[in-house]
Motif scaffolding. Structure first.
Motif, short mmCIF file in Angstrom:
data_model
loop_
_atom_site.label_atom_id
_atom_site.label_comp_id
_atom_site.label_asym_id
_atom_site.label_seq_id
_atom_site.Cartn_x
_atom_site.Cartn_y
_atom_site.Cartn_z
N ASN A 2 -11.01 -32.14 -41.82
CA ASN A 2 -11.20 -30.85 -42.26
C ASN A 2 -10.18 -30.59 -43.36
O ASN A 2 -10.38 -29.82 -44.06
CB ASN A 2 -11.25 -29.96 -41.00
CG ASN A 2 -12.45 -29.99 -40.28
OD1 ASN A 2 -13.57 -30.37 -40.80
ND2 ASN A 2 -12.58 -29.36 -38.99
N ILE A 6 -10.88 -28.99 -46.84
CA ILE A 6 -10.33 -27.67 -47.34
C ILE A 6 -9.44 -27.93 -48.50
O ILE A 6 -9.40 -27.03 -49.34
CB ILE A 6 -9.28 -27.20 -46.19
CG1 ILE A 6 -10.09 -26.73 -45.03
CG2 ILE A 6 -8.31 -26.17 -46.59
CD1 ILE A 6 -9.06 -26.47 -43.81
N ALA A 9 -12.05 -28.39 -51.35
CA ALA A 9 -12.58 -27.05 -51.77
C ALA A 9 -11.51 -26.10 -52.59
O ALA A 9 -12.13 -25.43 -53.42
CB ALA A 9 -13.00 -26.27 -50.18
N ALA A 10 -10.34 -26.17 -52.15
CA ALA A 10 -9.49 -25.39 -52.89
C ALA A 10 -9.44 -25.75 -54.20
O ALA A 10 -9.54 -25.19 -55.19
CB ALA A 10 -8.08 -25.49 -52.17
N VAL A 140 -17.50 -25.34 -44.26
CA VAL A 140 -15.80 -25.24 -44.50
C VAL A 140 -15.83 -24.76 -46.13
O VAL A 140 -14.84 -23.87 -46.41
CB VAL A 140 -15.44 -26.70 -44.31
CG1 VAL A 140 -13.75 -26.63 -44.85
CG2 VAL A 140 -15.31 -26.95 -42.85
N TYR A 141 -16.41 -25.46 -46.85
CA TYR A 141 -16.40 -25.24 -48.46
C TYR A 141 -16.62 -23.85 -48.51
O TYR A 141 -15.96 -22.82 -49.31
CB TYR A 141 -17.57 -26.07 -49.11
CG TYR A 141 -17.21 -27.15 -49.64
CD1 TYR A 141 -16.15 -27.28 -51.01
CD2 TYR A 141 -17.29 -28.59 -49.11
CE1 TYR A 141 -15.60 -28.70 -51.38
CE2 TYR A 141 -16.91 -29.79 -49.29
CZ TYR A 141 -16.26 -29.71 -50.55
OH TYR A 141 -15.59 -30.85 -51.13
N ASP A 144 -13.76 -21.46 -47.17
CA ASP A 144 -12.70 -21.68 -48.03
C ASP A 144 -12.92 -20.88 -49.40
O ASP A 144 -11.85 -20.22 -49.97
CB ASP A 144 -12.41 -23.16 -48.53
CG ASP A 144 -11.08 -23.68 -48.83
OD1 ASP A 144 -10.17 -22.68 -48.38
OD2 ASP A 144 -10.69 -24.69 -49.08
N LEU A 147 -12.38 -17.07 -48.71
CA LEU A 147 -11.19 -16.61 -48.74
C LEU A 147 -10.27 -16.77 -50.07
O LEU A 147 -9.69 -15.73 -50.20
CB LEU A 147 -10.43 -17.57 -47.62
CG LEU A 147 -10.76 -17.79 -46.15
CD1 LEU A 147 -10.34 -18.53 -45.38
CD2 LEU A 147 -10.36 -16.33 -45.60
N LEU A 148 -10.81 -17.86 -50.91
CA LEU A 148 -9.97 -17.84 -52.21
C LEU A 148 -10.49 -16.66 -53.30
O LEU A 148 -9.77 -16.40 -54.25
CB LEU A 148 -10.30 -19.34 -52.83
CG LEU A 148 -9.31 -20.51 -51.90
CD1 LEU A 148 -9.90 -21.81 -52.39
CD2 LEU A 148 -8.10 -20.24 -52.40
#
Length: 197
Positions: A2, A6, A9-10, A140-141, A144, A147-148
């Protein structure tokens, strides 16, 4: 695993959305001094990015909301908004002080439209990543990325409020915003081969 997703993804979000920071800074400069600028930019960015994610997730599962020929024509949205901004800038051309023109806070749907249209290339990158990540990895992508988006809006606001940048944007933002929007619109249209370009 994970943590690696993460991190990936970031990184993917940053690389595919770096141009949004400039656009957001210009929107913040346009709405400087208005109460609803941050709210409108945040909601508009989330709406536009949610549209990007919806199309990418659907396409990763094999469905598509847009015909293959449609994405290049999304360039018409920022092009139209850029032309509108250019007309408004031209109207205020003879104002004594360009920083005193009566700019409105950027509209939620204007921000959303530019975000979505500018994200056409993002969709092309996200679909294969989502398709290979599986349902858990895709979740998860998406989380993430969402949130970004808030971080990106905060970064755009931060850059627009730095004294030297704020001064430049207040002086030239009325010119830069239409130029950037028209440029993005034309780039999307030309790279996508819209109208046989």
């Amino acid at each position: 695993m994970n943590l690696s997703i993460i991190g990936s993804a970031a990184g993917l979000f940053a690389v595919t959305n770096i141009d949004d920071i400039l656009i957001l800074a210009l929107f913040f400069a346009q709405g400087a001094g208005h109460r609803h600028t941050t709210r409108n930019a945040l909601i508009g960015q989330y709406l536009g990015f949610a549209g990007i994610l919806a199309v990418a997730v659907a396409a990763a599962f094999g469905a598509s909301f847009l015909p293959d020929q449609a994405p290049p024509y999304l360039g018409l949205l920022p092009l139209a908004l850029g032309i509108k901004a250019a007309v408004q800038a031209r109207r205020h051309h003879n104002d004594a002080d360009p920083t005193e023109t009566t700019n409105d806070a950027p509209g939620i749907f204007a921000v959303a439209a530019v975000t979505f249209a500018n994200g056409g290339d993002n969709i092309g990158v996200y679909v294969p990543v989502f398709a290979t990540a599986g349902a858990g990895g895709m979740t998860v992508y998406v989380i993430d990325f969402l949130l970004l988006v808030a971080v990106w809006v905060a970064a755009g606001r931060f850059f627009a409020t730095r004294p030297i940048i704020a001064q430049a944007l207040s002086r030239w933002g009325h010119v830069l915003l239409p130029v950037v929007l028209i440029g993005i619109g034309l780039l999307i249209l030309i790279e996508g081969g819209a109208f046989g370009l």
